[in-house]
Write an enzyme that holds these catalytic residues in place. Sequence first.
Site: not given
Length: 469
Positions: A221, A225-226, A243, A277
């Site tokens: 995502g 957020t990571g 990722e 992505c």
Amino acid sequence: METYDALLASITTASVETRTIFDPATGAAVGEAPVHTVEDLERAVALAVAAQPAWAALGHDARSAALLKAADAVERSAEELARLLSREQGKPLNGPNARFEVGACAAWLRATAGTPLETETVVDDGETRAELHYRPIGVVGAIGPWNWPMMITIWQIAPALRMGNAVVVKPSEYTPLSVLALIQVINHELPEGLVTVVSGGREVGARLAEHPAIGKVMFTGSTATGKAIIRSSADTVKRLTLELGGNDAGIVLPDADPKAIAEGLFWGAFINTGQTCAALKRLYVHEDIYDAVCSELAAVAAAMPMGNGLDENNVLGPLQNRQQYGIVARLVDAARDSGARILLGGNPDPDQPGNFYPTTLVADIDNSNPLVTEEQFGPALPIIRYSTVDEAVAKANALDVGLGASVWSSDPAAARDVAARIQAGTVWINKHGAVDPRVPFGGAKQSGYGLEFGVEGLKALGVPQIING
């Protein structure tokens, strides 16, 4: 095999609150998704903790056999899964889209089951013998995205299961039905409690990231957020595979054949209507062939039909949600206002239902324009002119992300030389975004860390242990 209606009915439980999921192509209701809570997550984690030891004790061969049966189950329900995916996510049935994604789920399960992982003898000199083994982590949390919801979920759970772990899955709030249905199908072949889906909101994801019984989190995502997951996981020192966002560059060298590469460029950029992505999101083209590449790419793009995913003729669909539509529209409008040239598209029909944004190519755009520097994640590609290869490489490397990249040339050796200078986890030659279950995949810079796929992907779902003596 379940019918479509039976599959949809099986993933909605009357005992919990639900919310309606709408088709991004038509606005029609697709189905009701359960709204799980943190308490539901706690129950799922407890089930996973209980189921994991017996699963780990089976060993690699038995676990691989179960994954192969799960792949068979996916194939038996492939058309029903693809139709649900098309209605919920928006991607067409045909092309590299819904049927392709469901097929990839079966293929990844099989590839993961068949990947050998041998004990490595590190030292054996007659006095010391040291072996490297990989033991199960325990319970893995898998947090997935809305763009490839089924396929990326399998990317996360297949190696986790193969390595002896249990999994708790948190799907995107935009596409929970697809993931619920997929897990419902594969769970016919797996022990109860081993894989559970918790279809909740942000509070569920936050608790999953910090939960003391979760030994690893896999997340695909946004970079923002990571980073939040990294912070949440710190107190329990979780293993992470992240990722994250990408803004992949492609460099077309002056010796490339514009007509020969046009279709590859198109699919590199517009697979899943650009919602990938590792899609091609910035295209750098040498000034000698710039106009020819623009012309050939526009001809290919203009011929690709976009519309409702259940129409067998379409290969491009809507953006999955209105928020993403707004991002793409804002970036294209800003590019137009800056004086960039719209080669194709950029003119959505305000009366058309659904989240359809037309395939858009933008030429003569400055490298500092937001459409270049921000990840558009949709069907709009900026094409930037360059004069020297050094200039192109510098521009490709200028951003703080580095998931993938590509180099396009009639001379593979020259392309590989340029590829070695690009700061990205994967650099493709004369293609873009082609992933393979045998080939490790992961990002550089703020596109995340950790590897997926192949032997390295299996190792990432285990705890390394040295036996020395």
